[in-house]
Design a protein around this motif. Structure first.
Motif, PDB file in Angstrom:
ATOM      1  N   TYR A 104      20.381  89.692  13.370  1.00  0.00           N
ATOM      2  CA  TYR A 104      20.060  88.370  12.851  1.00  0.00           C
ATOM      3  C   TYR A 104      20.944  87.973  11.677  1.00  0.00           C
ATOM      4  CZ  TYR A 104      17.584  90.149   8.714  1.00  0.00           C
ATOM      5  OH  TYR A 104      17.275  90.735   7.514  1.00  0.00           O
ATOM      6  N   SER A 105      21.471  88.970  10.964  1.00  0.00           N
ATOM      7  CA  SER A 105      22.312  88.645   9.816  1.00  0.00           C
ATOM      8  C   SER A 105      23.625  88.006  10.254  1.00  0.00           C
ATOM      9  CB  SER A 105      22.591  89.894   8.987  1.00  0.00           C
ATOM     10  OG  SER A 105      23.358  90.831   9.717  1.00  0.00           O
ATOM     11  N   LYS A 106      24.018  88.247  11.507  1.00  0.00           N
ATOM     12  CA  LYS A 106      25.258  87.663  12.035  1.00  0.00           C
ATOM     13  C   LYS A 106      24.988  86.486  12.956  1.00  0.00           C
ATOM     14  CE  LYS A 106      27.860  92.016  12.065  1.00  0.00           C
ATOM     15  NZ  LYS A 106      28.580  93.003  12.914  1.00  0.00           N
ATOM     16  N   TYR A 107      23.964  86.603  13.782  1.00  0.00           N
ATOM     17  CA  TYR A 107      23.764  85.629  14.850  1.00  0.00           C
ATOM     18  C   TYR A 107      22.480  84.816  14.719  1.00  0.00           C
ATOM     19  CZ  TYR A 107      27.170  88.891  16.745  1.00  0.00           C
ATOM     20  OH  TYR A 107      28.248  89.704  16.905  1.00  0.00           O
ATOM     21  N   GLY A 108      21.695  85.096  13.700  1.00  0.00           N
ATOM     22  CA  GLY A 108      20.447  84.362  13.540  1.00  0.00           C
ATOM     23  C   GLY A 108      19.333  84.964  14.377  1.00  0.00           C
ATOM     24  N   MET A 109      18.142  84.452  14.182  1.00  0.00           N
ATOM     25  CA  MET A 109      16.974  84.924  14.913  1.00  0.00           C
ATOM     26  C   MET A 109      16.969  84.358  16.334  1.00  0.00           C
ATOM     27  SD  MET A 109      15.235  87.006  13.145  1.00  0.00           S
ATOM     28  CE  MET A 109      14.619  87.478  11.511  1.00  0.00           C
ATOM     29  N   ASP A 110      16.390  85.126  17.249  1.00  0.00           N
ATOM     30  CA  ASP A 110      16.390  84.736  18.655  1.00  0.00           C
ATOM     31  C   ASP A 110      15.093  84.071  19.111  1.00  0.00           C
ATOM     32  OD1 ASP A 110      17.994  87.685  18.563  1.00  0.00           O
ATOM     33  OD2 ASP A 110      18.999  86.013  19.567  1.00  0.00           O
ATOM     34  N   TYR A 111      14.003  84.428  18.473  1.00  0.00           N
ATOM     35  CA  TYR A 111      12.701  83.883  18.871  1.00  0.00           C
ATOM     36  C   TYR A 111      12.085  83.152  17.682  1.00  0.00           C
ATOM     37  CZ  TYR A 111      13.373  87.655  22.293  1.00  0.00           C
ATOM     38  OH  TYR A 111      13.890  88.502  23.242  1.00  0.00           O
ATOM     39  N   TRP A 112      11.464  82.017  17.965  1.00  0.00           N
ATOM     40  CA  TRP A 112      10.855  81.214  16.907  1.00  0.00           C
ATOM     41  C   TRP A 112       9.468  80.748  17.327  1.00  0.00           C
ATOM     42  CZ3 TRP A 112      13.133  80.088  12.164  1.00  0.00           C
ATOM     43  CH2 TRP A 112      14.469  80.497  12.036  1.00  0.00           C
ATOM     44  N   GLY A 113       8.552  80.757  16.364  1.00  0.00           N
ATOM     45  CA  GLY A 113       7.260  80.140  16.591  1.00  0.00           C
ATOM     46  C   GLY A 113       7.334  78.653  16.331  1.00  0.00           C
ATOM     47  N   LYS A 114       6.203  77.970  16.495  1.00  0.00           N
ATOM     48  CA  LYS A 114       6.168  76.518  16.317  1.00  0.00           C
ATOM     49  C   LYS A 114       5.898  76.117  14.879  1.00  0.00           C
ATOM     50  CE  LYS A 114       4.843  75.581  21.088  1.00  0.00           C
ATOM     51  NZ  LYS A 114       3.845  74.966  21.996  1.00  0.00           N
ATOM     52  N   GLY A 115       5.496  77.079  14.048  1.00  0.00           N
ATOM     53  CA  GLY A 115       5.313  76.809  12.633  1.00  0.00           C
ATOM     54  C   GLY A 115       3.875  76.544  12.238  1.00  0.00           C
ATOM     55  N   THR A 116       3.608  76.815  10.973  1.00  0.00           N
ATOM     56  CA  THR A 116       2.307  76.505  10.381  1.00  0.00           C
ATOM     57  C   THR A 116       2.580  75.858   9.031  1.00  0.00           C
ATOM     58  OG1 THR A 116       0.136  77.437   9.805  1.00  0.00           O
ATOM     59  CG2 THR A 116       2.046  78.798   9.304  1.00  0.00           C
ATOM     60  N   THR A 117       1.824  74.817   8.702  1.00  0.00           N
ATOM     61  CA  THR A 117       2.113  74.006   7.524  1.00  0.00           C
ATOM     62  C   THR A 117       1.361  74.492   6.293  1.00  0.00           C
ATOM     63  OG1 THR A 117       2.540  72.075   8.895  1.00  0.00           O
ATOM     64  CG2 THR A 117       2.089  71.679   6.566  1.00  0.00           C
ATOM     65  N   VAL A 118       2.116  74.662   5.219  1.00  0.00           N
ATOM     66  CA  VAL A 118       1.543  75.005   3.922  1.00  0.00           C
ATOM     67  C   VAL A 118       1.817  73.839   2.972  1.00  0.00           C
ATOM     68  CG1 VAL A 118       1.664  76.557   1.935  1.00  0.00           C
ATOM     69  CG2 VAL A 118       1.819  77.482   4.255  1.00  0.00           C
ATOM     70  N   THR A 119       0.762  73.324   2.385  1.00  0.00           N
ATOM     71  CA  THR A 119       0.888  72.240   1.410  1.00  0.00           C
ATOM     72  C   THR A 119       0.251  72.694   0.109  1.00  0.00           C
ATOM     73  OG1 THR A 119       0.757  70.583   3.162  1.00  0.00           O
ATOM     74  CG2 THR A 119       0.394  69.830   0.904  1.00  0.00           C
ATOM     75  N   VAL A 120       1.021  72.630  -0.971  1.00  0.00           N
ATOM     76  CA  VAL A 120       0.527  73.041  -2.278  1.00  0.00           C
ATOM     77  C   VAL A 120       0.519  71.821  -3.192  1.00  0.00           C
ATOM     78  CG1 VAL A 120       0.783  74.651  -4.196  1.00  0.00           C
ATOM     79  CG2 VAL A 120       1.564  75.313  -1.901  1.00  0.00           C
ATOM     80  N   PHE A 121      -0.626  71.485  -3.732  1.00  0.00           N
ATOM     81  CA  PHE A 121      -0.735  70.320  -4.613  1.00  0.00           C
ATOM     82  C   PHE A 121      -1.027  70.785  -6.029  1.00  0.00           C
ATOM     83  CE2 PHE A 121      -5.328  70.257  -5.135  1.00  0.00           C
ATOM     84  CZ  PHE A 121      -5.775  70.956  -4.008  1.00  0.00           C
ATOM     85  N   SER A 122      -0.567  69.978  -6.984  1.00  0.00           N
ATOM     86  CA  SER A 122      -0.757  70.339  -8.406  1.00  0.00           C
ATOM     87  C   SER A 122      -1.995  69.686  -8.986  1.00  0.00           C
ATOM     88  CB  SER A 122       0.471  69.903  -9.202  1.00  0.00           C
ATOM     89  OG  SER A 122       0.687  68.515  -9.051  1.00  0.00           O
TER      90      SER A 122
END
Length: 122
Positions: A104-122
């Motif tokens: 991955y350091s040369k070619y990047g990651m091969d598999y990806w998830g769809k993501g989860t959202t983190v929102t931090v408010f002050s």
């Protein structure tokens, strides 16, 4: 083929802690390194933390001392423990994994998830 499914994203107040989970499904013997990336609104994903196939943990400077990555090979799950969250940590967090025959350091990651959202408010 490998599917990565993230969970644990939430809207939290600054200073809070949160733990993200990533379950790997499929041909798990093809996975090498696994880690977490994040993308702020409109931005490209940036590496947050990665655990290499030998167990070495790598962290971005902006999370060192606050975030901890771990990997449970029995449960096929990776975690990201996040402490002392700030509004700057607001992003979509993606789980990503490397194919065992890649670097991955040369070619990047091969598999990806769809993501989860983190929102931090002050």
């Amino acid at each position: 083929q490998v599917e990565l499914v993230e969970s644990g994203g939430a809207r939290v107040q600054a200073g809070s802690s949160l733990k993200l989970s990533c379950v790997a499904i499929g041909r798990l013997n093809t996975i090498g390194a696994i880690g977490w990336y994040r993308a702020a609104q409109g931005g490209q994903p940036k590496m947050v933390a990665v655990v290499d196939r030998d167990g070495t943990e790598n962290y971005a400077d902006f999370v060192k001392g606050r975030f901890t990555i771990s990997r449970d090979k029995v449960e096929n799950t990776a975690y990201l423990e996040m402490n002392k969250l700030t509004p700057e940590d607001t992003a979509v967090y993606y789980c990503a994994a490397e194919h065992a025959n890649s670097d991955y350091s040369k070619y990047g990651m091969d598999y990806w998830g769809k993501g989860t959202t983190v929102t931090v408010f002050s």
